[in-house]
Design a protein around this motif. Structure first.
Motif, PDB file in Angstrom:
ATOM      1  N   ASP A  73      40.684  61.756  20.559  1.00 32.31           N
ATOM      2  CA  ASP A  73      41.146  62.037  21.922  1.00 32.31           C
ATOM      3  C   ASP A  73      40.149  62.877  22.720  1.00 32.31           C
ATOM      4  O   ASP A  73      40.444  63.275  23.855  1.00 32.31           O
ATOM      5  N   LEU A  74      38.972  63.165  22.172  1.00 33.94           N
ATOM      6  CA  LEU A  74      37.987  64.000  22.865  1.00 33.94           C
ATOM      7  C   LEU A  74      36.910  63.155  23.529  1.00 33.94           C
ATOM      8  O   LEU A  74      36.702  61.998  23.159  1.00 33.94           O
ATOM      9  N   ARG A  75      36.224  63.731  24.482  1.00 32.79           N
ATOM     10  CA  ARG A  75      35.067  63.109  25.129  1.00 32.79           C
ATOM     11  C   ARG A  75      34.015  64.186  25.382  1.00 32.79           C
ATOM     12  O   ARG A  75      34.345  65.349  25.612  1.00 32.79           O
ATOM     13  N   CYS A  76      32.756  63.795  25.365  1.00 32.40           N
ATOM     14  CA  CYS A  76      31.690  64.751  25.670  1.00 32.40           C
ATOM     15  C   CYS A  76      31.815  65.193  27.124  1.00 32.40           C
ATOM     16  O   CYS A  76      31.923  64.351  28.029  1.00 32.40           O
ATOM     17  N   PRO A  77      31.815  66.500  27.407  1.00 30.68           N
ATOM     18  CA  PRO A  77      31.961  66.967  28.791  1.00 30.68           C
ATOM     19  C   PRO A  77      30.815  66.488  29.680  1.00 30.68           C
ATOM     20  O   PRO A  77      29.665  66.368  29.236  1.00 30.68           O
ATOM     21  N   THR A  78      31.132  66.210  30.921  1.00 28.55           N
ATOM     22  CA  THR A  78      30.115  65.801  31.894  1.00 28.55           C
ATOM     23  C   THR A  78      29.052  66.894  32.038  1.00 28.55           C
ATOM     24  O   THR A  78      29.367  68.075  32.173  1.00 28.55           O
ATOM     25  N   GLY A  79      27.793  66.476  31.970  1.00 32.08           N
ATOM     26  CA  GLY A  79      26.690  67.417  32.082  1.00 32.08           C
ATOM     27  C   GLY A  79      26.203  67.956  30.755  1.00 32.08           C
ATOM     28  O   GLY A  79      25.173  68.645  30.712  1.00 32.08           O
ATOM     29  N   LEU A  80      26.941  67.668  29.675  1.00 28.81           N
ATOM     30  CA  LEU A  80      26.534  68.153  28.354  1.00 28.81           C
ATOM     31  C   LEU A  80      26.135  67.006  27.432  1.00 28.81           C
ATOM     32  O   LEU A  80      26.155  67.160  26.206  1.00 28.81           O
ATOM     33  N   GLU A  81      25.754  65.880  28.004  1.00 30.57           N
ATOM     34  CA  GLU A  81      25.424  64.714  27.174  1.00 30.57           C
ATOM     35  C   GLU A  81      24.280  65.015  26.198  1.00 30.57           C
ATOM     36  O   GLU A  81      24.326  64.609  25.029  1.00 30.57           O
ATOM     37  N   ASP A  82      23.250  65.726  26.665  1.00 31.71           N
ATOM     38  CA  ASP A  82      22.131  66.051  25.781  1.00 31.71           C
ATOM     39  C   ASP A  82      22.569  67.003  24.671  1.00 31.71           C
ATOM     40  O   ASP A  82      22.121  66.883  23.520  1.00 31.71           O
TER      41      ASP A  82
ATOM     42  N   SER B 258      22.554  66.328  20.543  1.00 32.35           N
ATOM     43  CA  SER B 258      21.928  67.191  19.541  1.00 32.35           C
ATOM     44  C   SER B 258      22.866  67.480  18.381  1.00 32.35           C
ATOM     45  O   SER B 258      22.424  67.926  17.312  1.00 32.35           O
ATOM     46  N   LEU B 259      24.162  67.241  18.574  1.00 32.35           N
ATOM     47  CA  LEU B 259      25.158  67.501  17.537  1.00 32.35           C
ATOM     48  C   LEU B 259      25.649  66.227  16.853  1.00 32.35           C
ATOM     49  O   LEU B 259      26.513  66.290  15.984  1.00 32.35           O
ATOM     50  N   PHE B 260      25.128  65.076  17.263  1.00 30.48           N
ATOM     51  CA  PHE B 260      25.565  63.809  16.666  1.00 30.48           C
ATOM     52  C   PHE B 260      25.343  63.811  15.156  1.00 30.48           C
ATOM     53  O   PHE B 260      24.258  64.188  14.686  1.00 30.48           O
TER      54      PHE B 260
ATOM     55  N   TYR C 273      28.807  60.132  17.583  1.00 30.70           N
ATOM     56  CA  TYR C 273      30.169  60.535  17.279  1.00 30.70           C
ATOM     57  C   TYR C 273      31.021  59.335  16.878  1.00 30.70           C
ATOM     58  O   TYR C 273      32.017  59.478  16.171  1.00 30.70           O
ATOM     59  N   THR C 274      30.654  58.144  17.361  1.00 32.60           N
ATOM     60  CA  THR C 274      31.340  56.904  16.983  1.00 32.60           C
ATOM     61  C   THR C 274      30.285  55.872  16.619  1.00 32.60           C
ATOM     62  O   THR C 274      29.136  55.943  17.051  1.00 32.60           O
ATOM     63  N   GLY C 275      30.680  54.891  15.850  1.00 33.38           N
ATOM     64  CA  GLY C 275      29.767  53.816  15.482  1.00 33.38           C
ATOM     65  C   GLY C 275      30.499  52.736  14.712  1.00 33.38           C
ATOM     66  O   GLY C 275      31.584  52.975  14.163  1.00 33.38           O
TER      67      GLY C 275
ATOM     68  N   VAL D 204      34.484  76.152  24.144  1.00 32.21           N
ATOM     69  CA  VAL D 204      35.285  75.838  22.957  1.00 32.21           C
ATOM     70  C   VAL D 204      34.778  74.543  22.336  1.00 32.21           C
ATOM     71  O   VAL D 204      34.653  73.524  23.012  1.00 32.21           O
ATOM     72  N   PHE D 205      34.449  74.595  21.046  1.00 33.11           N
ATOM     73  CA  PHE D 205      34.047  73.434  20.268  1.00 33.11           C
ATOM     74  C   PHE D 205      35.165  73.072  19.285  1.00 33.11           C
ATOM     75  O   PHE D 205      35.876  73.954  18.807  1.00 33.11           O
ATOM     76  N   VAL D 206      35.307  71.787  19.000  1.00 30.77           N
ATOM     77  CA  VAL D 206      36.202  71.341  17.935  1.00 30.77           C
ATOM     78  C   VAL D 206      35.341  70.953  16.743  1.00 30.77           C
ATOM     79  O   VAL D 206      34.392  70.176  16.877  1.00 30.77           O
ATOM     80  N   GLY D 207      35.660  71.517  15.577  1.00 37.44           N
ATOM     81  CA  GLY D 207      34.962  71.166  14.347  1.00 37.44           C
ATOM     82  C   GLY D 207      35.849  70.295  13.479  1.00 37.44           C
ATOM     83  O   GLY D 207      36.985  70.675  13.154  1.00 37.44           O
ATOM     84  N   ARG D 208      35.352  69.100  13.122  1.00 35.85           N
ATOM     85  CA  ARG D 208      36.150  68.173  12.324  1.00 35.85           C
ATOM     86  C   ARG D 208      35.468  67.899  10.982  1.00 35.85           C
ATOM     87  O   ARG D 208      34.261  67.647  10.938  1.00 35.85           O
TER      88      ARG D 208
END
Length: 269
Positions: free
Chosen positions: A59-68, A72-74, A94-96, A132-136
């Protein structure tokens, strides 16, 4: 290795925070509803295309402006089979997903092996100046995939009142994501102590077929059943004679009709 990995993760968090409006980071642990890796269909027919996929976002999405920063966390996820039925894949993101033809095998395992034990995803939330980061969790996992044999499944059609009208809920026959789309319907049986009227629909040709069935009677016993019923995907059923205790009105109170049961039998084309 865990110490190096943790150091690398901390470095990436610092890098992600430094390009955002936040001054620091907060990590909240969260689990995925069904885990991150999936294989569909898990039970396949000859000629199927099987897809192995993973998704850490849900249910999450990368925030706008933080794509780079997200990039780096992929994680990088290695997808392999045991025994080997496709070339090993290495996918970053994050998906594949990866698709391959169904092998000539009774069963095999598909493995998902991420390059880290936790995947971090930045969110839109800023709390007290901190991003805030979510760690899975991302420990390795596998799915057992097997060749589909004949399938025998009981469907329960619950009774309900719909706008003051007594009905029994339609049911879909088994299919994706767990079962092969190339399963054909070979029989439908009435498991009730009363006569029912069954309607089969939802096939690719758009046709429907309706047939009355006595208790414990099956379509295979009926003459003139068209071959198009083999592709049906939706089973609707209603009693030939409504239970006298049933009460459905526009305002209530309600006494829904009793549930009905049918049995579907299926096999690969």
């Amino acid at each position: 290795m865990p110490m190096l990995q943790n150091t690398w993760i901390r470095y990436c968090i610092i890098a992600a925070c430094s390009v955002s409006v936040a001054t620091g980071c907060i990590i909240e642990r969260g689990v995925l509803t069904r885990g991150y890796g999936d294989v569909s269909p898990i039970a396949y027919c000859p000629g199927d295309t099987i897809t192995a996929s993973y998704d850490f976002l849900e249910d999450l999405r990368c925030p706008t402006g933080l794509e780079d920063s997200c990039a780096s966390l992929f994680p990088t996820v290695a997808i392999t089979s045991e025994p080997e039925h496709f070339t090993a894949q290495s996918i970053r993101g994050y998906t594949g997903s990866f698709s391959f033809p169904a092998p000539d095998a009774d069963r095999f395992n598909v493995w998902f092996r991420p390059d880290r034990s936790e995947v971090l995803i930045p969110t839109e939330e800023i709390r007290d100046g901190n991003r805030v980061f979510v760690g899975r969790p991302s420990t390795e996992r596998y799915a057992v995939v097997s060749r589909q044999g004949p399938l025998d499944r009981v469907l329960t059609h619950d009774g309900m009142c719909a706008g003051g009208v007594p009905v029994n809920a339609p049911q879909m026959v088994p299919g994706l994501p767990d079962f092969s789309p190339n399963l054909t319907l070979t029989d439908l049986c009435n498991l009730n102590a009363t006569h029912v009227i069954a309607t089969l629909s939802g096939g690719a040709d758009g046709s429907t077929y309706t047939q009355a069935l006595a208790p414990n009677q099956c379509l295979s016993e009926m003459p003139g059943v068209p071959g198009t019923t083999q592709s049906a995907r939706l089973i609707e059923v209603r009693p030939m004679n409504m239970d006298p205790a049933t009460r459905c009105t526009a305002t209530g109170p309600h006494m829904p009709p009793p549930p009905l049961r049918t049995r579907v039998r299926m096999q690969c084309r």
